[in-house]
Design a protein around this motif. Structure first.
Motif, PDB file in Angstrom:
ATOM      1  N   THR A 134      26.816  19.084  32.366  1.00 32.73           N
ATOM      2  CA  THR A 134      27.899  18.191  31.915  1.00 32.73           C
ATOM      3  C   THR A 134      29.255  18.756  32.341  1.00 32.73           C
ATOM      4  OG1 THR A 134      27.893  19.286  29.760  1.00 32.73           O
ATOM      5  CG2 THR A 134      26.627  17.256  29.939  1.00 32.73           C
ATOM      6  N   ASN A 135      29.328  20.061  32.564  1.00 31.46           N
ATOM      7  CA  ASN A 135      30.574  20.679  33.036  1.00 31.46           C
ATOM      8  C   ASN A 135      30.625  20.799  34.558  1.00 31.46           C
ATOM      9  OD1 ASN A 135      28.735  22.692  33.525  1.00 31.46           O
ATOM     10  ND2 ASN A 135      29.769  24.278  32.329  1.00 31.46           N
ATOM     11  N   HIS A 137      28.287  22.164  36.491  1.00 34.74           N
ATOM     12  CA  HIS A 137      27.617  23.319  37.117  1.00 34.74           C
ATOM     13  C   HIS A 137      26.438  22.865  37.963  1.00 34.74           C
ATOM     14  CE1 HIS A 137      24.800  24.173  33.410  1.00 34.74           C
ATOM     15  NE2 HIS A 137      24.196  23.390  34.262  1.00 34.74           N
ATOM     16  N   GLU A 142      28.802  28.312  36.947  1.00 34.92           N
ATOM     17  CA  GLU A 142      29.683  27.690  35.974  1.00 34.92           C
ATOM     18  C   GLU A 142      31.084  27.516  36.570  1.00 34.92           C
ATOM     19  OE1 GLU A 142      28.253  26.455  33.584  1.00 34.92           O
ATOM     20  OE2 GLU A 142      26.950  27.796  32.449  1.00 34.92           O
ATOM     21  N   PRO A 143      31.930  26.699  35.930  1.00 34.81           N
ATOM     22  CA  PRO A 143      33.289  26.495  36.449  1.00 34.81           C
ATOM     23  C   PRO A 143      33.975  27.819  36.785  1.00 34.81           C
ATOM     24  CG  PRO A 143      32.862  24.983  34.670  1.00 34.81           C
ATOM     25  CD  PRO A 143      31.661  25.883  34.744  1.00 34.81           C
ATOM     26  N   ALA A 157      28.249  29.486  30.406  1.00 37.25           N
ATOM     27  CA  ALA A 157      29.396  28.902  29.709  1.00 37.25           C
ATOM     28  C   ALA A 157      28.954  28.455  28.309  1.00 37.25           C
ATOM     29  CB  ALA A 157      29.923  27.705  30.497  1.00 37.25           C
ATOM     30  N   GLN A 159      29.510  25.752  26.868  1.00 38.31           N
ATOM     31  CA  GLN A 159      29.037  24.363  26.980  1.00 38.31           C
ATOM     32  C   GLN A 159      27.568  24.317  27.411  1.00 38.31           C
ATOM     33  OE1 GLN A 159      30.849  21.205  26.603  1.00 38.31           O
ATOM     34  NE2 GLN A 159      28.683  20.644  26.590  1.00 38.31           N
ATOM     35  N   THR A 160      27.211  25.165  28.360  1.00 36.65           N
ATOM     36  CA  THR A 160      25.829  25.186  28.859  1.00 36.65           C
ATOM     37  C   THR A 160      24.888  25.686  27.770  1.00 36.65           C
ATOM     38  OG1 THR A 160      26.649  25.561  31.086  1.00 36.65           O
ATOM     39  CG2 THR A 160      24.349  26.174  30.667  1.00 36.65           C
ATOM     40  N   ASP A 163      24.460  22.860  25.422  1.00 36.41           N
ATOM     41  CA  ASP A 163      23.601  21.817  26.004  1.00 36.41           C
ATOM     42  C   ASP A 163      22.136  22.238  25.972  1.00 36.41           C
ATOM     43  OD1 ASP A 163      25.791  20.226  26.588  1.00 36.41           O
ATOM     44  OD2 ASP A 163      25.896  20.783  28.705  1.00 36.41           O
ATOM     45  N   ASP A 204      31.133  12.043  33.851  1.00 36.06           N
ATOM     46  CA  ASP A 204      32.370  12.725  34.281  1.00 36.06           C
ATOM     47  C   ASP A 204      32.079  13.680  35.432  1.00 36.06           C
ATOM     48  OD1 ASP A 204      33.853  11.489  32.401  1.00 36.06           O
ATOM     49  OD2 ASP A 204      34.021  13.232  31.045  1.00 36.06           O
ATOM     50  N   ALA A 205      30.996  14.440  35.285  1.00 35.08           N
ATOM     51  CA  ALA A 205      30.658  15.424  36.328  1.00 35.08           C
ATOM     52  C   ALA A 205      30.351  14.711  37.643  1.00 35.08           C
ATOM     53  CB  ALA A 205      29.470  16.280  35.875  1.00 35.08           C
ATOM     54  N   TRP A 218      35.072  22.460  39.112  1.00 34.91           N
ATOM     55  CA  TRP A 218      33.909  21.555  39.066  1.00 34.91           C
ATOM     56  C   TRP A 218      32.961  22.014  40.179  1.00 34.91           C
ATOM     57  CZ3 TRP A 218      32.966  18.087  35.238  1.00 34.91           C
ATOM     58  CH2 TRP A 218      34.038  17.743  34.418  1.00 34.91           C
TER      59      TRP A 218
END
Ligand code: F6R
Length: 259
Positions: A134-135, A137, A142-143, A157, A159-160, A163, A204-205, A218
């Protein structure tokens, strides 16, 4: 970059056609394998074609994208166990033909270097399948990850980890903090790349990947420099794309389906 927009089984079947084409030309192919939910229908479709005698991976080899660090060998959520259960054991790869980064290696840095060397020794990856975080990756890049990065130890991350808590009974603290991952540079060396994304959480990604600024913030935008990438998207994952891009994708989808 080619974009196909469709529904689950149609996308899986079109994606599986890429494997069929390559294996028909040369059965000794090298495949890059992703874990996670995104490729599951493709793996189901490939297993069905092997069962039906239409395809064989018996002379092929595979390299997985990434692995958690810190899980004991044999833990059901190691990517090695997951890819074995979801794909490798369901098709006819020869024993030992699929390799993953060893998350229990005493020296993860040496393991990462050995992994890149093993891919190169196998002649490089013919077809890499990817999901996307979702970020944004790809693998566990990762970002901020450099576009020329190689297989290495990385920190996941937050976020990961959030998730992926769904694979650890919803317990984010049980998700490892570090991993070994193929680098973006490693992934870009694959001769062909397919990426699957479904659900609004990926919109979004995907919009960034296709139409946003190319930036390490991204990671998937690195794929814009690759000459042979196909995205397989459901309508929700494609919902952030501009009307022009979606119209062009619709035409490409019709052409691919008509073949
Ligand atoms: C998996 C991997 C990850 C996933 C991504 C999407 O080997 O490298 O980049 O592809 O996190 O995960 P899913 O498909 O579960 O949404």
């Amino acid at each position: 970059m080619k974009i196909i927009i469709g529904e689950g089984q149609q996308l899986a079947s079109l994606a599986a056609d890429h494997y069929a084409r390559l294996l028909t030309e040369n059965p000794q192919r090298v495949f890059g394998l992703a874990t996670g939910s995104s490729p599951l229908r493709v793996y189901d479709e490939l297993a069905a074609r092997v069962d039906a005698g239409e395809l064989s991976f018996s002379q092929a080899r595979g390299f997985t994208l990434d692995e958690y660090l810190g899980l004991p060998a044999g833990h059901p959520e190691t990517y090695r166990r997951v890819i074995d259960a979801e794909f490798v054991s369901r098709v006819d790869f020869a024993p030992g033909a699929v390799r993953g980064p060893d998350g229990t290696a005493a020296d993860p840095d040496a393991e990462a270097r050995a992994y890149d060397a093993a891919i190169a020794e196998a002649g490089g990856i013919d077809l890499q399948i990817l999901g996307i975080g979702t970020n944004g990756h790809i693998a566990f890049n990762e970002p901020g990850a450099a576009f020329d990065s190689r297989t290495r130890r990385e920190e996941l991350a937050p976020q990961t980890r959030a998730d992926n808590a769904r694979f650890f009974d919803g317990d984010v603290d049980a998700v490892p903090t570090h991993c070994l991952t193929q680098g973006i540079g490693t992934i870009l060396e694959a001769r062909e790349i397919i990426l699957l994304a479904s659900g609004a959480g990926k919109a979004d990604a995907i919009a960034q990947l296709v139409e946003g600024e190319v930036t390490t913030l991204w990671p998937a935008t690195a794929l814009r420099s690759h000459p042979n990438v196909t995205l397989f998207l459901d309508a929700a994952a494609a919902s952030g794309l501009s009307a022009e891009v979606r119209d062009a994708a619709r035409a490409a989808t019709l052409a691919a389906t008509a073949r």
